[in-house]
Scaffold this motif. Structure first.
Motif, mmCIF file in Angstrom:
data_model
loop_
_atom_site.group_PDB
_atom_site.id
_atom_site.type_symbol
_atom_site.label_atom_id
_atom_site.label_comp_id
_atom_site.label_asym_id
_atom_site.label_seq_id
_atom_site.Cartn_x
_atom_site.Cartn_y
_atom_site.Cartn_z
ATOM 1 N N ASP A 1 4.026 -6.097 7.445
ATOM 2 C CA ASP A 1 4.207 -7.238 6.741
ATOM 3 C C ASP A 1 3.910 -7.629 5.663
ATOM 4 O OD1 ASP A 1 4.445 -7.872 10.388
ATOM 5 O OD2 ASP A 1 1.967 -7.587 10.072
ATOM 6 N N GLU A 2 2.839 -7.109 4.987
ATOM 7 C CA GLU A 2 3.535 -7.180 3.278
ATOM 8 C C GLU A 2 4.246 -6.958 2.598
ATOM 9 O OE1 GLU A 2 0.164 -8.530 1.688
ATOM 10 O OE2 GLU A 2 -0.927 -8.795 3.078
ATOM 11 N N GLY B 1 0.700 -1.038 -0.197
ATOM 12 C CA GLY B 1 0.044 0.009 -0.091
ATOM 13 C C GLY B 1 0.244 0.839 -0.168
ATOM 14 N N TYR B 2 2.218 1.216 -0.361
ATOM 15 C CA TYR B 2 2.829 2.463 -0.888
ATOM 16 C C TYR B 2 3.413 2.453 -2.096
ATOM 17 C CZ TYR B 2 6.282 5.463 1.490
ATOM 18 O OH TYR B 2 6.972 6.558 1.773
ATOM 19 N N SER C 1 5.610 9.389 5.305
ATOM 20 C CA SER C 1 6.003 8.228 6.703
ATOM 21 C C SER C 1 6.227 6.547 6.805
ATOM 22 C CB SER C 1 5.781 8.648 8.325
ATOM 23 O OG SER C 1 6.245 7.725 8.949
ATOM 24 N N LEU C 2 7.067 5.802 6.486
ATOM 25 C CA LEU C 2 6.770 4.783 6.091
ATOM 26 C C LEU C 2 6.517 3.928 7.186
ATOM 27 C CD1 LEU C 2 11.171 3.581 4.972
ATOM 28 C CD2 LEU C 2 8.438 3.949 3.726
ATOM 29 N N SER C 3 5.777 4.409 8.187
ATOM 30 C CA SER C 3 4.652 3.518 9.307
ATOM 31 C C SER C 3 3.496 3.542 8.508
ATOM 32 C CB SER C 3 4.872 4.798 10.802
ATOM 33 O OG SER C 3 4.140 5.936 10.429
ATOM 34 N N LYS D 1 9.512 5.602 11.422
ATOM 35 C CA LYS D 1 8.806 6.703 11.488
ATOM 36 C C LYS D 1 8.976 7.870 10.956
ATOM 37 C CE LYS D 1 9.031 5.285 16.294
ATOM 38 N NZ LYS D 1 9.395 5.495 17.682
ATOM 39 N N LEU D 2 10.052 8.535 10.164
ATOM 40 C CA LEU D 2 9.866 8.905 9.456
ATOM 41 C C LEU D 2 10.466 9.497 8.074
ATOM 42 C CD1 LEU D 2 13.700 10.320 10.458
ATOM 43 C CD2 LEU D 2 12.033 10.969 11.525
ATOM 44 N N GLU D 3 9.706 10.954 7.315
ATOM 45 C CA GLU D 3 9.623 11.061 5.783
ATOM 46 C C GLU D 3 10.535 11.378 4.992
ATOM 47 O OE1 GLU D 3 5.780 13.924 7.002
ATOM 48 O OE2 GLU D 3 7.307 14.621 6.235
ATOM 49 N N TYR D 4 10.801 10.989 4.126
ATOM 50 C CA TYR D 4 11.775 11.643 3.239
ATOM 51 C C TYR D 4 11.907 11.999 2.174
ATOM 52 C CZ TYR D 4 14.493 7.260 5.866
ATOM 53 O OH TYR D 4 15.003 6.225 5.533
#
Length: 408
Positions: free
Chosen positions: A389-390, A144-145, A382-384, A275-278
């Motif tokens: 898991d996916e 979902g990213y 953020s990678l959060s 937790k961070l944005e890039y």
């Protein structure tokens, strides 16, 4: 020649100055620059000194065993890449994320072949993946990213995008710490020092949200047939100044605490990295500062008060080796400065006074070519937000890794 018997187990130590200054904004604490007194302090006894931290070699080794070093690569000379890998200590897991072209000359194939040969001789733990690997894109899509994918459904080009890939592969490999090293560094000894300093920073700041950033001791340049060791690069001067001006706005006290606004050589706990944005392009390092201030500085309203109870530490260490990398011209430097200033300018915590200062800076450098407003850069969430898991399942099942050697 037979080795003499060892009387007992001895460990070499690294000696670093403890930080003298600290700025605290909300739950974020930024420590001042730390000097390295000895890269190898020997094995004998040392007088206790409250101003110097002694980090034993076995502690550094333990941190490195839990650390992945990500090396983003694009069209670098093979000897340069190999030199960087020579400098990475063997306990570390190496992750090479390449975005080199596959044609007409298969540059990635040449890199893979060279690293296979290197791994055969050294036994280093190396994982190589191409940024455009379809399996990698599928893993991001399933998680979902889709932010990272272009219109063709493949991971976008760019260093920040490669860093995101390396971050998640570090998690996939079960690492606790994550460090980045540029692939165009001419001095393997400098790379080795950076990784030791990463490990020392984590040893001195054992929390789960620790960020270690390296400030180069000097950057050699040839001027009038002489070698000149410049202290600060042009990009660092500008980004550091504006970040310090921002902190001054919030604390009311002028500060020069930030020395690593553009630190390409940096490491952080994997927990914090997720937790961070890039920010894309040349803005990624400066944006990390801004995103930490936005999330943990207590400046913006938050829907999750527990976030502000998490202590986050930025540790800045000054290296001893000079840093020499590929020169990419004045235009490259100006673009780096603009990108770094852009993420400060467009942040919701940037006050109007500082925005005017940033635009004065841009006009002074760009002259008539200066824009009315510095352009925003792409920022990845953020990678959060990613279904971890996916993504892990996608890595296990469908990712067509081009692995050189992967050892547990």
């Amino acid at each position: 020649i037979p080795r003499p018997p060892r009387a007992g187990k001895t460990h070499r130590i690294m000696r670093l100055e403890i930080p003298r200054d600290c700025e605290r904004i909300g739950s974020l604490q930024i420590y001042g620059l730390q000097k390295v007194y000895e890269l190898d302090g020997g094995t004998g006894p040392h007088e206790n000194d409250s101003m110097v931290e002694r980090v034993p070699g076995e502690v550094l080794h333990d941190r490195m065993r839990e650390m992945a070093i990500v090396v983003p690569v694009k069209n670098e000379r093979l000897k340069l890449i190999e030199g960087v890998l020579v400098g990475i200590p063997s306990p570390c897991q190496v992750i090479v994320v390449s975005n080199s072209p596959r044609g007409p000359v298969d540059r990635f194939g040449l890199e893979k072949e060279a690293l296979e040969n290197f791994g055969r001789f050294t036994g280093k733990k190396i994982l190589v993946v191409h940024q455009k690997d379809p399996g990698l894109a599928q893993a991001f899509g399933n998680a979902g990213y889709e932010h990272l994918l272009d219109e063709t459904g493949i991971v976008r080009s760019g260093k920040a995008e490669g860093m995101i890939v390396g971050t998640l592969l570090s998690k996939w490999l079960g690492k606790k710490y994550l460090g980045f090293v540029d692939s165009d560094n001419y001095f393997p000894g400098a790379v080795q020092e950076y990784v030791n300093e990463y490990a020392a920073g984590f040893a001195m700041n054992p929390g789960k949200n620790t960020f270690v950033r390296i400030s180069w001791h000097s950057k050699p340049k040839v001027m009038e047939n002489n070698l000149f060791f410049a202290k600060w690069g042009r990009s660092s001067v500008n980004s550091n100044a504006m970040l310090n001006r921002l902190l001054t706005q919030f604390s009311g006290f002028e500060t020069e605490i930030v020395k690593t606004g553009n630190a390409g050589e940096h490491a952080l706990t994997v927990d914090l990295a997720l937790k961070l944005e890039y920010a894309a392009g040349y803005a990624v390092e400066t944006h990390h500062y801004m995103n930490l201030l936005e999330q943990y500085g207590g400046i913006l309203e938050t829907t999750d008060p527990d976030v502000l109870r998490e202590k986050v530490t930025i540790c800045q260490i000054e290296s001893r080796n000079p840093h020499m990398h590929e020169s990419k011209g004045d235009d490259h430097v100006e673009d780096m400065i603009d990108a770094s200033l852009s993420v400060i300018y467009h942040s919701p915590i940037c006050p109007e006074l500082l925005k005017r200062e940033i635009m004065d800076n841009v006009r002074a450098r760009r002259g008539e070519a200066a824009p009315a407003e510095v352009a925003p850069v792409r920022v990845y969430p953020s990678l959060s937000e990613l279904n971890l898991d996916e993504f892990m399942a996608g890595c296990d099942a469908s990712l067509n890794f081009n692995a050189v050697t992967v050892r547990a």
